[in-house]
Design a protein around this motif. Structure first.
Motif, PDB file in Angstrom:
ATOM      1  N   ILE A   1      -9.198   0.811   4.261  1.00  0.00           N
ATOM      2  CA  ILE A   1      -8.294   2.126   4.514  1.00  0.00           C
ATOM      3  C   ILE A   1      -7.117   2.169   3.569  1.00  0.00           C
ATOM      4  O   ILE A   1      -6.419   3.091   2.799  1.00  0.00           O
ATOM      5  N   TYR A   2      -6.352   1.149   3.773  1.00  0.00           N
ATOM      6  CA  TYR A   2      -5.138   0.964   2.966  1.00  0.00           C
ATOM      7  C   TYR A   2      -5.224   1.127   1.604  1.00  0.00           C
ATOM      8  O   TYR A   2      -4.579   1.640   0.917  1.00  0.00           O
ATOM      9  N   THR A   3      -6.128   0.383   1.122  1.00  0.00           N
ATOM     10  CA  THR A   3      -6.379   0.176  -0.122  1.00  0.00           C
ATOM     11  C   THR A   3      -6.599   1.566  -0.903  1.00  0.00           C
ATOM     12  O   THR A   3      -6.399   1.795  -2.066  1.00  0.00           O
ATOM     13  N   VAL A   4      -7.382   2.398  -0.094  1.00  0.00           N
ATOM     14  CA  VAL A   4      -7.880   3.691  -0.579  1.00  0.00           C
ATOM     15  C   VAL A   4      -6.579   4.421  -0.829  1.00  0.00           C
ATOM     16  O   VAL A   4      -6.299   5.212  -1.766  1.00  0.00           O
ATOM     17  N   ASN A   5      -5.817   4.397   0.415  1.00  0.00           N
ATOM     18  CA  ASN A   5      -4.647   5.128   0.286  1.00  0.00           C
ATOM     19  C   ASN A   5      -3.717   4.746  -0.880  1.00  0.00           C
ATOM     20  O   ASN A   5      -3.121   5.718  -1.355  1.00  0.00           O
ATOM     21  N   LEU A   6      -3.432   3.352  -1.019  1.00  0.00           N
ATOM     22  CA  LEU A   6      -2.674   2.912  -2.266  1.00  0.00           C
ATOM     23  C   LEU A   6      -3.185   3.444  -3.521  1.00  0.00           C
ATOM     24  O   LEU A   6      -2.614   3.981  -4.339  1.00  0.00           O
ATOM     25  N   ALA A   7      -4.567   3.406  -3.681  1.00  0.00           N
ATOM     26  CA  ALA A   7      -5.177   3.576  -4.916  1.00  0.00           C
ATOM     27  C   ALA A   7      -4.895   4.959  -5.190  1.00  0.00           C
ATOM     28  O   ALA A   7      -4.418   5.596  -6.387  1.00  0.00           O
ATOM     29  N   GLU A   8      -5.124   5.879  -4.249  1.00  0.00           N
ATOM     30  CA  GLU A   8      -4.997   7.444  -4.480  1.00  0.00           C
ATOM     31  C   GLU A   8      -3.427   7.780  -4.705  1.00  0.00           C
ATOM     32  O   GLU A   8      -3.123   8.799  -5.595  1.00  0.00           O
ATOM     33  N   GLU A   9      -2.669   7.062  -3.986  1.00  0.00           N
ATOM     34  CA  GLU A   9      -1.126   7.397  -4.287  1.00  0.00           C
ATOM     35  C   GLU A   9      -0.948   6.943  -5.565  1.00  0.00           C
ATOM     36  O   GLU A   9      -0.127   7.809  -6.429  1.00  0.00           O
ATOM     37  N   LEU A  10      -1.277   5.983  -5.927  1.00  0.00           N
ATOM     38  CA  LEU A  10      -1.114   5.471  -7.452  1.00  0.00           C
ATOM     39  C   LEU A  10      -1.516   6.419  -8.468  1.00  0.00           C
ATOM     40  O   LEU A  10      -1.096   6.804  -9.347  1.00  0.00           O
ATOM     41  N   ALA A  11      -2.871   6.787  -8.252  1.00  0.00           N
ATOM     42  CA  ALA A  11      -3.436   7.817  -9.270  1.00  0.00           C
ATOM     43  C   ALA A  11      -2.665   8.936  -9.364  1.00  0.00           C
ATOM     44  O   ALA A  11      -2.487   9.693 -10.394  1.00  0.00           O
ATOM     45  N   LYS A  12      -2.026   9.575  -8.113  1.00  0.00           N
ATOM     46  CA  LYS A  12      -1.306  10.813  -8.029  1.00  0.00           C
ATOM     47  C   LYS A  12      -0.175  10.696  -8.895  1.00  0.00           C
ATOM     48  O   LYS A  12       0.492  11.819  -9.668  1.00  0.00           O
ATOM     49  N   ARG A  13       0.559   9.484  -9.029  1.00  0.00           N
ATOM     50  CA  ARG A  13       1.874   9.384  -9.909  1.00  0.00           C
ATOM     51  C   ARG A  13       1.305   9.240 -11.329  1.00  0.00           C
ATOM     52  O   ARG A  13       2.277   8.771 -12.209  1.00  0.00           O
ATOM     53  N   GLY A  14       0.059   9.449 -11.780  1.00  0.00           N
ATOM     54  CA  GLY A  14      -0.197   9.034 -12.966  1.00  0.00           C
ATOM     55  C   GLY A  14      -0.359   7.617 -13.765  1.00  0.00           C
ATOM     56  O   GLY A  14      -0.526   7.299 -14.815  1.00  0.00           O
ATOM     57  N   ILE A  15      -0.630   6.882 -12.850  1.00  0.00           N
ATOM     58  CA  ILE A  15      -0.792   5.155 -12.857  1.00  0.00           C
ATOM     59  C   ILE A  15      -2.191   5.268 -13.067  1.00  0.00           C
ATOM     60  O   ILE A  15      -2.946   5.681 -12.150  1.00  0.00           O
ATOM     61  N   GLU A  16      -2.522   4.348 -14.087  1.00  0.00           N
ATOM     62  CA  GLU A  16      -4.022   4.096 -14.151  1.00  0.00           C
ATOM     63  C   GLU A  16      -4.306   3.085 -13.142  1.00  0.00           C
ATOM     64  O   GLU A  16      -3.723   1.915 -12.957  1.00  0.00           O
ATOM     65  N   VAL A  17      -5.643   3.624 -12.479  1.00  0.00           N
ATOM     66  CA  VAL A  17      -5.861   2.380 -11.249  1.00  0.00           C
ATOM     67  C   VAL A  17      -7.323   2.163 -11.420  1.00  0.00           C
ATOM     68  O   VAL A  17      -8.288   3.119 -11.629  1.00  0.00           O
ATOM     69  N   ASP A  18      -7.552   0.891 -11.389  1.00  0.00           N
ATOM     70  CA  ASP A  18      -8.896   0.551 -11.314  1.00  0.00           C
ATOM     71  C   ASP A  18      -9.206  -0.554  -9.860  1.00  0.00           C
ATOM     72  O   ASP A  18      -8.348  -1.322  -9.642  1.00  0.00           O
ATOM     73  N   VAL A  19     -10.373  -0.145  -9.251  1.00  0.00           N
ATOM     74  CA  VAL A  19     -10.730  -0.599  -8.082  1.00  0.00           C
ATOM     75  C   VAL A  19     -11.912  -1.737  -8.437  1.00  0.00           C
ATOM     76  O   VAL A  19     -13.012  -1.130  -9.043  1.00  0.00           O
ATOM     77  N   LEU A  20     -11.839  -2.973  -8.027  1.00  0.00           N
ATOM     78  CA  LEU A  20     -13.106  -3.859  -8.316  1.00  0.00           C
ATOM     79  C   LEU A  20     -13.582  -4.137  -6.642  1.00  0.00           C
ATOM     80  O   LEU A  20     -12.689  -4.674  -6.051  1.00  0.00           O
ATOM     81  N   CYS A  21     -14.716  -3.833  -6.638  1.00  0.00           N
ATOM     82  CA  CYS A  21     -15.348  -4.094  -5.316  1.00  0.00           C
ATOM     83  C   CYS A  21     -16.701  -4.469  -5.412  1.00  0.00           C
ATOM     84  O   CYS A  21     -17.459  -4.428  -6.404  1.00  0.00           O
TER      85      CYS A  21
END
Length: 453
Positions: free
Chosen positions: A20-40
């Motif tokens: 849940i925390y990782t999802v929140n962080l990833a989406e917040e970073l993406a909102k700010r225009g930062i390129e985000v990749d999640v590996l799982c």
């Protein structure tokens, strides 16, 4: 900046607090225009081979790379859970192609700590956030299979015997052989891959000494370890891990849903449990405590969670009948505002050393006090008598006394609600993290410049 986040699973898979925390962080970073990749991990127990490819999809603006595995098909299942040699080349190719500015690992479950080794080999700034005790404990939560809390590893053999607890292999060799011979035999078997794949041993028998040494080295090698629990840090220090690069980092979450919480007034005090229905979560302590209350008590207990996680355990608890005890079953996160709107107190009765339970932060965000067991990092979150109450871990009588206090003393419940602390948002947390990322990237770049080409 391009950030890679590593986690065990990602939606639509069922999510725990770290996810849940990782999802929140990833989406917040993406909102700010930062390129985000999640590996799982994608599939985890399907496919004819151990490694079954990589897929990519986009979830709310976040690129999610899913590695599909069948862990049972690994050459040595237990050892590949902590060091997946098969994935070394896969990790290297992904990291080389994506080339993130920083790698932030939130869980090594499923993918193993090999992702750390490959990231560091490419000289990528690498952070590990400790959400649990996996680097200390193969069972992750420092709880033995008999339900007793463990103070941490004393030897590789003790840990191996703990993981094998209840197996025929451990029981029979224990009956037939002296302790010293049993230990040597099983330790040898754990280093012979074909034996580790036998039914009844798969995923439980392996090279425990190597696990402990490898993970200790990986934890010491990362550029920084972030954690939100001083208790967790002290546990690793106590067991001789390097902790001088541990950095306190409070977690924030997306609490936009709190606006939908509309407290419903009730004459009864409504207690609630929200989360995994597992023995280590101490649900039995709560159920027994509540079931011991008078049947006409002016209170209710609402239990939310999936009963299929440990069906025999939950079936045994259903025998504790009380007219005000309600098993509500599993829930979806969009239902959380409605659930919290109808609760006065959230109870966290875990017998394990919780690090920083997400449910406590969610309760506080909704203005709800918490009763919790007095162990682990949860004691850092709750100020006893101010924002909640702490009871002796595993002590149903002590918990029952706390329930009765709140039922009989409405003023106490009122003041506990007033004492609920403010929780930080994911936006605030991301501000702090981005500054930390930048500092670490600069520091690693300066260090790399001094290395020979």
């Amino acid at each position: 900046m391009r950030v890679m986040l590593v986690i065990d699973v990602y939606p639509p898979s069922r999510a725990g607090g770290a996810t849940i925390y990782t999802v929140n962080l990833a989406e917040e970073l993406a909102k700010r225009g930062i390129e985000v990749d999640v590996l799982c991990a994608g599939s985890w127990s399907e496919g004819r081979s151990h490694f079954n490819g990589v897929s990519m999809d986009i979830v709310n603006g976040v690129r999610v790379h899913r590695i599909h595995l069948n862990w049972r098909q690994a050459p040595a299942p237990f050892d590949y859970l902590y060091d997946n040699i098969t994935l070394a080349g896969v990790f290297r190719e992904l990291l080389s192609r994506i080339r993130p500015d920083i790698v932030h690992v939130h869980s090594c479950l499923t993918l193993s700590a090999r992702i750390i080794e490959e990231s560091l080999s490419l000289r990528l700034p690498t952070i590990l956030h400790l959400h649990d005790y996996w680097f200390l404990c193969a069972l992750q939560n420092l709880v033995r299979k008999d339900g007793n809390v463990c103070e941490g590893p004393s030897s590789a053999w003790n840990c191996q015997a703990c993981v094998l607890s209840g197996t025929k292999a451990l029981r029979w060799t224990g009956c037939l052989l002296p302790d010293r011979i049993q230990q040597k035999l099983i330790t040898f078997a754990g280093r012979y891959s074909p034996l580790t794949r036998l039914p009844g041993l798969i995923g439980m028998l392996g090279n425990m000494a190597r696990r402990q040494a490898y993970l200790r080295r990986m934890l010491a090698s990362v550029d920084a370890v972030t954690t939100h629990s001083f208790f967790l840090t002290s546990m690793f220090r106590r067991h001789g891990f390097r902790v001088d690069h541990f950095v306190p980092m409070p977690l924030g979450f997306d609490f936009a849903w709190v606006q939908k919480v509309r407290p419903v007034i009730s004459e009864r005090v409504r207690f609630g449990y929200i989360g995994h229905l597992q023995k280590i979560k101490g649900v039995h302590t709560l159920v027994r405590a509540f079931a011991g209350l008078p049947r006409d008590i002016q209170a209710t207990l609402e239990i939310y969670g999936d009963p299929t996680q440990e069906p025999e355990y939950i079936a045994s608890l259903r025998s504790y009948d009380h007219p005000a005890l309600h098993w509500r079953g599993p829930f979806a996160r969009p239902q959380l505002p409605d659930i919290l709107s109808n609760l006065d107190v959230v109870v966290v009765p875990s017998i394990c050393y919780e690090v920083c339970p997400t449910v406590v932060r969610e309760a506080f965000a909704a203005g709800i006090p918490v009763i919790a067991s007095n162990s682990g990092g949860v004691t850092e979150m709750i100020e006893n008598g101010v924002s909640g109450l702490l009871f002796r871990s595993g002590d149903e009588d002590d918990l029952r006394d706390h329930l009765v206090r709140l039922i009989n003393d409405h003023n106490l419940l009122y003041w506990l609600k007033q004492g609920v602390p403010r929780v930080i948002s994911i936006a605030e947390n991301t501000d702090e993290l981005l500054e930390f990322y930048s500092q670490l990237i600069s520091r690693c770049a300066a260090r790399t410049a001094l290395l020979p080409a």
